[in-house]
Scaffold this active site. Sequence first.
Site, PDB file in Angstrom:
ATOM      1  N   LYS A 195      -0.733   3.686   8.902  1.00  0.00           N
ATOM      2  CA  LYS A 195      -0.261   4.489  10.177  1.00  0.00           C
ATOM      3  C   LYS A 195       1.192   4.662  10.049  1.00  0.00           C
ATOM      4  O   LYS A 195       1.904   5.925  10.634  1.00  0.00           O
ATOM      5  CB  LYS A 195      -0.393   3.784  11.521  1.00  0.00           C
ATOM      6  CG  LYS A 195      -2.071   3.512  11.844  1.00  0.00           C
ATOM      7  CD  LYS A 195      -2.155   2.773  12.925  1.00  0.00           C
ATOM      8  CE  LYS A 195      -1.984   1.297  12.594  1.00  0.00           C
ATOM      9  NZ  LYS A 195      -2.940   0.525  11.812  1.00  0.00           N
ATOM     10  N   ALA A 230      -6.710  -7.551   4.076  1.00  0.00           N
ATOM     11  CA  ALA A 230      -7.876  -7.393   4.795  1.00  0.00           C
ATOM     12  C   ALA A 230      -8.590  -6.106   4.548  1.00  0.00           C
ATOM     13  O   ALA A 230      -9.602  -5.851   4.095  1.00  0.00           O
ATOM     14  CB  ALA A 230      -7.876  -7.860   6.152  1.00  0.00           C
ATOM     15  N   LYS A 244      -0.792   5.530  16.470  1.00  0.00           N
ATOM     16  CA  LYS A 244      -2.073   6.419  16.328  1.00  0.00           C
ATOM     17  C   LYS A 244      -1.827   7.502  17.364  1.00  0.00           C
ATOM     18  O   LYS A 244      -2.344   8.424  17.078  1.00  0.00           O
ATOM     19  CB  LYS A 244      -3.266   5.264  16.977  1.00  0.00           C
ATOM     20  CG  LYS A 244      -3.630   4.279  15.970  1.00  0.00           C
ATOM     21  CD  LYS A 244      -4.175   3.197  16.383  1.00  0.00           C
ATOM     22  CE  LYS A 244      -4.553   1.968  15.643  1.00  0.00           C
ATOM     23  NZ  LYS A 244      -5.426   1.025  16.174  1.00  0.00           N
TER      24      LYS A 244
END
Length: 339
Positions: free
Chosen positions: A127, A13, A227
Site C-alpha cells: 500500500k 507472511a 487504502k
Amino acid sequence: MKDCRVIIMGFGAVGQGVAEAISLKKEMIKEEYGVELKIVAAADSSTSAISQDGLDEELLLKTKKETGKLKDYPEYGGEKSNIDVLESVDYDCLFEATPTNIKDGEPGLSLTLKAFSEGKDVVTSNKGYLALNFEEVIKAAKEKNVQFRYEATVGGAMPIINLVKDTLSSCKVSSIVGILNGTTNYILSRMTSEGSSYKDILRESQELGIAETNPEQDVEGIDAACKTVILANSLLGIPATYNDVSVEGISNITSEAIDLAKRDGYLIKLIAEISPDKLKVSPRLVKEGSQYDVNGTLNMATVKTDLAGDVSVIGLGAGSLETASAMLTDLISILKFKN
C-alpha cells in the site's frame, strides 16, 4: 504449454502465502489456462533463492520456516536482494510483497518501477508507494504498456477494485464507505463482546499474530488511510495522497464508550469514507444489524453507484493466504488478458 516465470519480492507472511497459493493452485492454472507457473526467484529482506529452471515452493517455505533466511535454500540460495534479484534472472511477472513504507515507499516503489522499465508485469500487495505516488506508478505502467494489478492492497481477500472495474464497469461510483482494517475490527469486536479494555485485547491480538508487534499502522488508522487513498484514485478518480486523508485511530476508544453505544443499539467501528468531498478514517457509531455490523477480521465496504445502487462486499481483511489469493487472482487476470 507456456511458462509464466514469477519473482516473489518480500518473503514475509504475504510472500510466503503467495508461494503456498502457487503450490496449491499451479495444477489448476496449468489445466485451465495452459500456463505453468514457475517461481524463478524469491527474496526476503537480505537474501534470496534464484533458479531460472524454477524453485520448489514447499522447499522455499520449509527453508524460511526452519532457518529464517532464503540464502539457506539448497544449491540456489545466496546473498542477493532487492534490485539485484531482478537483474539476476529472466521473469515475466513480479509479485511485490515488501513491507508497507509510508515515508518514501521503498523498496517497493523502486522494485516496481524497475520491473516496468524492463517490460515486466507487476502484482502488488504493498500500500505504501501507492498511497504516496499513485499517479506516478500508474503512468509508468501505461507508458511501458505493462499490466499492473493491486487488488491485494485493499481489503485482503475482499474483492472491491476488480469488482468495480470489471463487474460494475458501466457504473459511476460516487462514494465508498467501509471497514478497511481487519486488525482494528477484531479489537473493537472483542471489546464489544467481552467488555475488555483496549490494552488487554490489543495484547491478546499480538499474541495471536493478528496485530503486529508494533501495531501503530493498524490501530492509528494509517493502514486504512492508505487504502482510502488507493480507492479514491483507482475508483473515484480523485488524485489524492496520504496527506489528504483525515486520520484518527482507535487507541483512545474505551470499554465505557463501547458500552454506552451498545445501550442505544450502536457499535463503534473504524470507518473509512471516500468521496469527492471527504477522505476520512475515524471511529464512528454504526447501527447494530446494519451492513457495518461485521466481526472479527472481516472487512466490508459499500460502494454507491449511479446504476446499480448500493453494492456491499464483505471478506477477510487479514491473513497471508487470504491476501495471497487476491494476488494470485490478479495474476490469473493478467494471463487471461494476454491469452
